[in-house]
Design a protein around this motif. Sequence first.
Motif, PDB file in Angstrom:
ATOM      1  N   VAL A 176     -22.831  77.719  30.896  1.00  0.00           N
ATOM      2  CA  VAL A 176     -23.505  77.507  32.170  1.00  0.00           C
ATOM      3  C   VAL A 176     -24.876  76.875  31.947  1.00  0.00           C
ATOM      4  CG1 VAL A 176     -24.525  78.667  34.173  1.00  0.00           C
ATOM      5  CG2 VAL A 176     -22.265  79.354  33.347  1.00  0.00           C
ATOM      6  N   THR A 177     -25.593  77.395  30.985  1.00  0.00           N
ATOM      7  CA  THR A 177     -26.917  76.854  30.680  1.00  0.00           C
ATOM      8  C   THR A 177     -26.825  75.401  30.238  1.00  0.00           C
ATOM      9  OG1 THR A 177     -27.693  79.053  30.009  1.00  0.00           O
ATOM     10  CG2 THR A 177     -28.973  77.160  29.247  1.00  0.00           C
ATOM     11  N   THR A 178     -25.893  75.111  29.347  1.00  0.00           N
ATOM     12  CA  THR A 178     -25.723  73.737  28.860  1.00  0.00           C
ATOM     13  C   THR A 178     -25.362  72.787  30.000  1.00  0.00           C
ATOM     14  OG1 THR A 178     -25.013  74.540  26.687  1.00  0.00           O
ATOM     15  CG2 THR A 178     -24.415  72.278  27.289  1.00  0.00           C
ATOM     16  N   MET A 179     -24.499  73.244  30.911  1.00  0.00           N
ATOM     17  CA  MET A 179     -24.074  72.398  32.021  1.00  0.00           C
ATOM     18  C   MET A 179     -25.254  72.032  32.916  1.00  0.00           C
ATOM     19  SD  MET A 179     -21.018  73.082  34.774  1.00  0.00           S
ATOM     20  CE  MET A 179     -19.834  73.256  33.439  1.00  0.00           C
ATOM     21  N   ILE A 180     -26.124  72.993  33.216  1.00  0.00           N
ATOM     22  CA  ILE A 180     -27.271  72.721  34.077  1.00  0.00           C
ATOM     23  C   ILE A 180     -28.257  71.788  33.377  1.00  0.00           C
ATOM     24  CG2 ILE A 180     -29.237  73.735  35.289  1.00  0.00           C
ATOM     25  CD1 ILE A 180     -26.459  74.143  36.573  1.00  0.00           C
ATOM     26  N   LYS A 181     -28.450  71.961  32.085  1.00  0.00           N
ATOM     27  CA  LYS A 181     -29.333  71.061  31.345  1.00  0.00           C
ATOM     28  C   LYS A 181     -28.805  69.624  31.394  1.00  0.00           C
ATOM     29  CE  LYS A 181     -31.278  74.396  28.049  1.00  0.00           C
ATOM     30  NZ  LYS A 181     -31.369  74.794  26.621  1.00  0.00           N
ATOM     31  N   ARG A 182     -27.505  69.474  31.220  1.00  0.00           N
ATOM     32  CA  ARG A 182     -26.906  68.134  31.292  1.00  0.00           C
ATOM     33  C   ARG A 182     -27.031  67.549  32.694  1.00  0.00           C
ATOM     34  NH1 ARG A 182     -21.257  69.060  27.880  1.00  0.00           N
ATOM     35  NH2 ARG A 182     -22.215  69.156  25.792  1.00  0.00           N
ATOM     36  N   LEU A 183     -26.874  68.412  33.709  1.00  0.00           N
ATOM     37  CA  LEU A 183     -27.000  67.943  35.090  1.00  0.00           C
ATOM     38  C   LEU A 183     -28.424  67.472  35.363  1.00  0.00           C
ATOM     39  CD1 LEU A 183     -25.776  67.589  37.913  1.00  0.00           C
ATOM     40  CD2 LEU A 183     -26.375  69.982  38.388  1.00  0.00           C
ATOM     41  N   GLN A 200     -28.860  83.931  41.898  1.00  0.00           N
ATOM     42  CA  GLN A 200     -30.219  84.103  41.382  1.00  0.00           C
ATOM     43  C   GLN A 200     -30.225  84.546  39.927  1.00  0.00           C
ATOM     44  OE1 GLN A 200     -33.611  83.736  42.985  1.00  0.00           O
ATOM     45  NE2 GLN A 200     -32.121  82.285  43.848  1.00  0.00           N
ATOM     46  N   SER A 201     -29.204  84.073  39.203  1.00  0.00           N
ATOM     47  CA  SER A 201     -29.104  84.478  37.799  1.00  0.00           C
ATOM     48  C   SER A 201     -28.075  83.630  37.085  1.00  0.00           C
ATOM     49  CB  SER A 201     -28.704  85.952  37.709  1.00  0.00           C
ATOM     50  OG  SER A 201     -28.282  86.289  36.402  1.00  0.00           O
ATOM     51  N   PHE A 202     -28.427  83.158  35.888  1.00  0.00           N
ATOM     52  CA  PHE A 202     -27.463  82.430  35.060  1.00  0.00           C
ATOM     53  C   PHE A 202     -26.357  83.371  34.603  1.00  0.00           C
ATOM     54  CE2 PHE A 202     -30.583  79.199  35.099  1.00  0.00           C
ATOM     55  CZ  PHE A 202     -30.025  78.028  34.608  1.00  0.00           C
ATOM     56  N   SER A 203     -26.736  84.599  34.228  1.00  0.00           N
ATOM     57  CA  SER A 203     -25.758  85.559  33.702  1.00  0.00           C
ATOM     58  C   SER A 203     -24.744  85.954  34.763  1.00  0.00           C
ATOM     59  CB  SER A 203     -26.474  86.808  33.177  1.00  0.00           C
ATOM     60  OG  SER A 203     -27.325  86.480  32.099  1.00  0.00           O
ATOM     61  N   LYS A 204     -25.209  86.254  35.991  1.00  0.00           N
ATOM     62  CA  LYS A 204     -24.298  86.643  37.056  1.00  0.00           C
ATOM     63  C   LYS A 204     -23.391  85.487  37.464  1.00  0.00           C
ATOM     64  CE  LYS A 204     -27.209  90.268  39.052  1.00  0.00           C
ATOM     65  NZ  LYS A 204     -27.978  90.692  40.254  1.00  0.00           N
ATOM     66  N   ALA A 205     -23.955  84.280  37.495  1.00  0.00           N
ATOM     67  CA  ALA A 205     -23.151  83.108  37.831  1.00  0.00           C
ATOM     68  C   ALA A 205     -22.064  82.888  36.792  1.00  0.00           C
ATOM     69  CB  ALA A 205     -24.030  81.879  37.944  1.00  0.00           C
ATOM     70  N   PRO A 221     -18.822  81.455  29.619  1.00  0.00           N
ATOM     71  CA  PRO A 221     -19.915  81.961  28.777  1.00  0.00           C
ATOM     72  C   PRO A 221     -21.257  81.535  29.360  1.00  0.00           C
ATOM     73  CG  PRO A 221     -18.225  80.852  27.460  1.00  0.00           C
ATOM     74  CD  PRO A 221     -17.927  80.548  28.881  1.00  0.00           C
ATOM     75  N   ARG A 222     -22.283  82.393  29.221  1.00  0.00           N
ATOM     76  CA  ARG A 222     -23.601  82.052  29.757  1.00  0.00           C
ATOM     77  C   ARG A 222     -24.122  80.786  29.119  1.00  0.00           C
ATOM     78  NH1 ARG A 222     -28.951  82.114  29.544  1.00  0.00           N
ATOM     79  NH2 ARG A 222     -30.183  83.039  31.244  1.00  0.00           N
ATOM     80  N   ARG A 245     -38.019  86.570  34.221  1.00  0.00           N
ATOM     81  CA  ARG A 245     -37.713  87.477  35.327  1.00  0.00           C
ATOM     82  C   ARG A 245     -37.331  86.786  36.636  1.00  0.00           C
ATOM     83  NH1 ARG A 245     -42.236  92.347  35.019  1.00  0.00           N
ATOM     84  NH2 ARG A 245     -41.715  93.073  32.909  1.00  0.00           N
ATOM     85  N   THR A 246     -37.743  85.541  36.783  1.00  0.00           N
ATOM     86  CA  THR A 246     -37.514  84.882  38.073  1.00  0.00           C
ATOM     87  C   THR A 246     -36.796  83.554  37.902  1.00  0.00           C
ATOM     88  OG1 THR A 246     -39.647  83.726  38.003  1.00  0.00           O
ATOM     89  CG2 THR A 246     -39.586  85.932  39.052  1.00  0.00           C
ATOM     90  N   LEU A 247     -36.182  83.150  39.002  1.00  0.00           N
ATOM     91  CA  LEU A 247     -35.473  81.862  39.059  1.00  0.00           C
ATOM     92  C   LEU A 247     -35.734  81.273  40.433  1.00  0.00           C
ATOM     93  CD1 LEU A 247     -33.384  79.996  37.585  1.00  0.00           C
ATOM     94  CD2 LEU A 247     -31.618  81.237  38.838  1.00  0.00           C
ATOM     95  N   SER A 248     -36.263  80.053  40.481  1.00  0.00           N
ATOM     96  CA  SER A 248     -36.555  79.427  41.773  1.00  0.00           C
ATOM     97  C   SER A 248     -36.237  77.949  41.705  1.00  0.00           C
ATOM     98  CB  SER A 248     -38.023  79.633  42.150  1.00  0.00           C
ATOM     99  OG  SER A 248     -38.874  79.012  41.181  1.00  0.00           O
ATOM    100  N   LEU A 249     -36.125  77.358  42.874  1.00  0.00           N
ATOM    101  CA  LEU A 249     -35.786  75.938  42.977  1.00  0.00           C
ATOM    102  C   LEU A 249     -37.043  75.081  42.995  1.00  0.00           C
ATOM    103  CD1 LEU A 249     -33.032  76.154  45.726  1.00  0.00           C
ATOM    104  CD2 LEU A 249     -32.662  75.385  43.384  1.00  0.00           C
TER     105      LEU A 249
END
Length: 306
Positions: A33-40, A17-22, A29-30, A54-58
């Motif tokens: 991770v962010t770049t990878m999800i954007k590309r996906l 439930q977090s980019f930073s924790k993942a 590096p955060r 504050r939140t992250l949802s699907l």
Amino acid sequence: MDKLQAMATFVRIVEAQSFSKAAETLSMPRSSVTTMIKRLERHLGTALLRRSTRTLSLTDAGERYYASCRAILSGIAQAENELATDATTPRGRVRADMPGVIGRALVLPRLREFAQRFPDIELVLGLSDRPADLIYDGIDCVIRSGILADSTLIARRLGQLRWITCASPRYLKEHGEPETVAALGAHQTVNYISNATGRPLDWRFNVEGDNLAMTMQSRLAVNETDAYLQCGLEGLGLIQLSEFVAAPYLQTGRLKEILASARCSPVPISIVYPSGRNSSAATKVFVEWITAIFEQNDLGWGEKSA
């Protein structure tokens, strides 16, 4: 983009439930991770996550994709675990090919032992004098004799073949015993037809330090070891075969070695199989088992050449 890595990263983000924790658990590096999800998401053509400070949802698409990713990654993990288990408890099918005389005299009597030690291995044995092709015939390992051609396969030496020339007492009584290799021309011989070439195998001798390969004239030829041995026992002509195959008949007097001083040099026998990364754990333990049998019995036999 590494799709498998992107899927694993996406699943880790959802579960953390977090980019930073993942990113922390993945030691990345955060920003990566962010770049990878954007590309996906760009590759899939849809948003997978709703983000805010504050939140992250699907998203709906994200929920379906998350379930699929979990199933795929779980399947991969299971497959890897099964292979890891195979390393300690080998399982699966092993297809092995060997000359019939080896299978009948050495392997078949020990199969109960193999089955008890490796109950999860299914063994398919081909017993034939016909040379097998590992790739074309889908075989995991073969036993071959003679000098092997260079290849990407591994050849593990099992021992060596010691060939002798023999005749039955009946033949010797009717035709006499040749005293020299040169005298063979006046005798009847039985030839062995190679299943690889369709031609008679040469007879090999060592005369005064020189190795000789002789093509023998014969009115009778066969292409199977047991039949070849039987021809010799019946007195149909001289034969040349492995000392081990002949040994029981030499002991009982049904065969007699001739031209012992002209024995040819021993021929190597090997078990051949793919390189380590292409060979299963089950194949490897079978190779070790066969090797141990040869070491225990100090045996070797087969065709005169590979």
